[in-house]
Write a protein that holds these residues in place. Structure first.
Motif, short mmCIF file in Angstrom:
data_model
loop_
_atom_site.label_atom_id
_atom_site.label_comp_id
_atom_site.label_asym_id
_atom_site.label_seq_id
_atom_site.Cartn_x
_atom_site.Cartn_y
_atom_site.Cartn_z
N UNK A 76 0.66 -1.32 0.01
CA UNK A 76 0.13 0.05 0.04
C UNK A 76 0.93 1.28 -0.02
N UNK A 77 0.63 2.06 -1.25
CA UNK A 77 1.42 3.39 -1.26
C UNK A 77 0.56 4.61 -1.15
N UNK A 78 0.85 5.64 -0.73
CA UNK A 78 0.18 6.81 -0.58
C UNK A 78 0.42 7.70 -1.77
N UNK A 79 -0.49 7.93 -2.59
CA UNK A 79 -0.44 8.80 -4.10
C UNK A 79 -0.50 10.30 -3.24
N UNK A 80 0.71 11.04 -3.54
CA UNK A 80 0.59 12.39 -3.05
C UNK A 80 -0.26 13.36 -3.83
N UNK A 81 -0.43 13.01 -5.16
CA UNK A 81 -1.18 13.54 -6.09
C UNK A 81 -2.72 13.67 -5.97
N UNK A 82 -3.20 12.23 -5.95
CA UNK A 82 -4.50 12.07 -5.60
C UNK A 82 -5.00 12.14 -4.07
N UNK A 83 -3.82 11.87 -3.26
CA UNK A 83 -4.07 11.89 -1.59
C UNK A 83 -4.91 10.69 -1.51
N UNK A 84 -4.57 9.63 -2.04
CA UNK A 84 -5.45 8.29 -1.82
C UNK A 84 -4.39 7.25 -1.72
N UNK A 85 -4.74 6.45 -0.83
CA UNK A 85 -3.84 5.14 -0.51
C UNK A 85 -4.11 4.15 -1.74
N UNK A 86 -2.90 3.75 -2.32
CA UNK A 86 -3.30 2.82 -3.50
C UNK A 86 -2.36 1.51 -3.35
N UNK A 87 -2.85 0.32 -3.97
CA UNK A 87 -2.03 -1.01 -3.85
C UNK A 87 -1.17 -1.06 -5.05
N UNK A 88 0.20 -1.11 -4.73
CA UNK A 88 1.00 -1.32 -5.82
C UNK A 88 1.58 -2.81 -5.88
N UNK A 89 1.13 -3.55 -7.18
CA UNK A 89 1.35 -4.79 -6.97
C UNK A 89 2.89 -5.25 -6.96
N UNK A 90 2.92 -6.45 -6.52
CA UNK A 90 4.42 -7.04 -6.07
C UNK A 90 4.66 -8.14 -7.45
N UNK A 91 5.63 -8.65 -7.18
CA UNK A 91 6.20 -9.73 -8.19
C UNK A 91 5.39 -10.64 -8.43
N UNK A 92 4.43 -11.18 -7.31
CA UNK A 92 3.63 -12.28 -7.39
C UNK A 92 2.43 -12.05 -8.14
N UNK A 93 1.76 -10.69 -8.21
CA UNK A 93 0.62 -10.52 -8.76
C UNK A 93 0.56 -9.46 -9.93
N UNK A 94 1.73 -8.73 -10.24
CA UNK A 94 1.82 -7.93 -11.09
C UNK A 94 1.25 -8.42 -12.29
N UNK A 95 0.34 -7.75 -13.22
CA UNK A 95 -0.03 -8.08 -14.58
C UNK A 95 1.11 -7.50 -15.84
N UNK A 96 1.89 -6.76 -15.39
CA UNK A 96 3.09 -6.58 -16.20
C UNK A 96 4.41 -7.01 -16.01
N UNK A 97 4.60 -8.22 -15.93
CA UNK A 97 5.91 -8.89 -15.40
C UNK A 97 7.21 -8.12 -15.73
N UNK A 98 7.18 -7.99 -17.25
CA UNK A 98 8.25 -7.49 -18.05
C UNK A 98 8.52 -6.37 -17.38
N UNK A 99 7.59 -5.31 -17.24
CA UNK A 99 7.93 -4.03 -16.89
C UNK A 99 8.57 -4.28 -15.15
N UNK A 100 7.84 -4.98 -14.51
CA UNK A 100 8.28 -5.23 -13.28
C UNK A 100 9.88 -5.72 -13.16
N UNK A 101 10.20 -6.51 -13.79
CA UNK A 101 11.49 -7.15 -13.95
C UNK A 101 12.46 -6.25 -14.58
N UNK A 102 12.29 -5.56 -15.37
CA UNK A 102 13.05 -4.56 -15.91
C UNK A 102 13.22 -3.28 -15.18
#
Length: 403
Positions: A76-102
């Protein structure tokens, strides 16, 4: 170049124990005095150096292992622009695995396809949880994997790697320890004692003035120039930073004489004299033998008569005895059909019997031979010029100062 000779020969090694005789120190000194030109010396420095590899500590390994574990789960990360707490996907659940590894890995995205047997071997020593191969160390990287697809005969997966490296704290500790060693030992009187303090064994190398690399270290012109600097004192340690390692080096020996000292070549001279004495004894024994053939000589020394076929004058290899141009010349000069006088070489004594000398086959056109002679002559020009320049003792080679 076309004439060939065939025949037989006997060869007796001069290291035969039967002909061993003692070599006196007087003999060695006399030989050294009369043959100094054989022991010419190139100025060199004997350097001993200690290596301190900048390897990660156990604490560094545990830190990077924890960093990899933290990348697996969502955060969970806090988005300073929207001032809303968001969920940042990890290695296990990310839908863009190539971007995550790079983004988070030191490697690039690369889909691996393993057979079931290869995958089973992989899982023997590694834990798998929720399709994630948990972080583990593989040589110089920390690695974890994600299983993307499994079929009846194969498994598709990707890896995320982090290169192991020493932290700033570890580098500072190694640096501090190295300089403590240098400061506490301004002169290394006994390198064995220093080796224990450094917990490292030294390597000894001999360097020439124009060397560009150091054995075991690769390109290191800086170290070579230091070794030959007039201000560099014997046994005084110097620090060098070679990117992935620190080095403590010291000059252990300086050799600038034109001739090697007798201490360096003492054993070599003793061996030469011993072989020469043995060869003389073998020569004398052959001359007093009542022999009628090479077989009689071979039987007396318990060796074999060997054959040699179509030996060329321009060869520098003699039969099975290897490089021996002197034996080639002696064989060609031996009388036809008769047993020759003994010929003494560096490695032993030869006796020849030349059976047949073939006729010279003169070519109809000598143009090709003329071209070969011209080419060989041209290649000698530069070498001859260099030799002429060397004869002028007033010329000083200053190349060392410029690179």
């Amino acid at each position: 170049q076309t004439v060939t000779v065939s025949g037989q020969y006997v060869f007796i090694f001069n290291d035969n124990e039967e002909f061993f005789s003692e070599v006196s120190e007087k003999d060695i000194k006399k030989y050294y005095k009369n043959n100094k030109s054989d022991f010419s010396n190139t100025p060199n420095r004997e350097v001993k150096y200690f290596v301190f590899n900048l390897t990660p500590s156990e604490s560094d390994k545990q830190d990077i292992l924890q960093e990899m574990v933290d990348l697996i789960s969502d955060k969970k990360v806090f988005n300073k622009r929207t001032k809303v707490e968001e969920l940042d996907s990890g290695f296990q659940n990310t839908s863009n695995i190539e971007f995550f590894i790079n983004q988070y890995g030191d490697n690039k995205y690369n889909l691996k396809k393993l057979s079931l047997s290869e995958f089973e071997e992989l899982t023997k020593n590694n834990s798998i949880k929720n399709n994630i191969i948990q972080p583990y160390f593989d040589k110089d990287v920390c690695r974890m994997g994600r299983i993307l697809n499994t079929t009846n005969d194969s498994v598709d997966l990707v890896y995320l790697d982090r290169v192991l490296y020493a932290s700033d704290q570890t580098l500072n500790e190694i640096y501090s320890n190295v300089f403590d060693l240098i400061n506490n030992n301004p002169k290394i009187e006994d390198y064995n004692i220093f080796s224990k303090k450094a917990d490292s064994k030294p390597r000894t190398v001999t360097l020439g003035k124009m060397d560009q690399s150091v054995p075991g270290l690769g390109a290191s012109r800086e170290l070579v120039r230091w070794a030959f600097n007039n201000e560099t004192a014997l046994n005084e340690p110097m620090f060098f930073d070679l990117e992935d390692k620190y080095i403590i080096a010291f000059v252990a020996k300086v050799s600038d004489e034109e001739v090697k000292p007798i201490e360096e070549v003492y054993d070599e001279i003793a061996t030469i004299i011993q072989k020469n004495k043995s060869a003389d004894l073998i020569y004398d024994k052959i001359n007093v033998l009542q022999y009628n053939s090479l077989t009689d000589i071979a039987n007396a020394f318990n060796v074999k008569v060997k054959s040699i076929q179509e030996l060329r004058m321009n060869s520098d290899v003699f039969g099975s005895e290897g490089y021996n141009p002197g034996a080639v010349g002696a064989f060609f000069g031996a009388p036809d059909t008769d047993v020759s006088e003994p010929y003494i070489s560096e490695s032993g004594v030869f006796v020849f019997k030349k059976n047949k000398t073939n006729n010279i086959n003169y070519p109809s056109d000598l143009t090709r031979y003329k071209q070969l002679i011209d080419k060989g002559h041209d290649s000698q020009i530069d070498l001859l010029l260099i030799d002429i320049l060397k004869e002028d003792k007033q010329i000083v080679d200053n190349r060392f100062n410029f690179y």
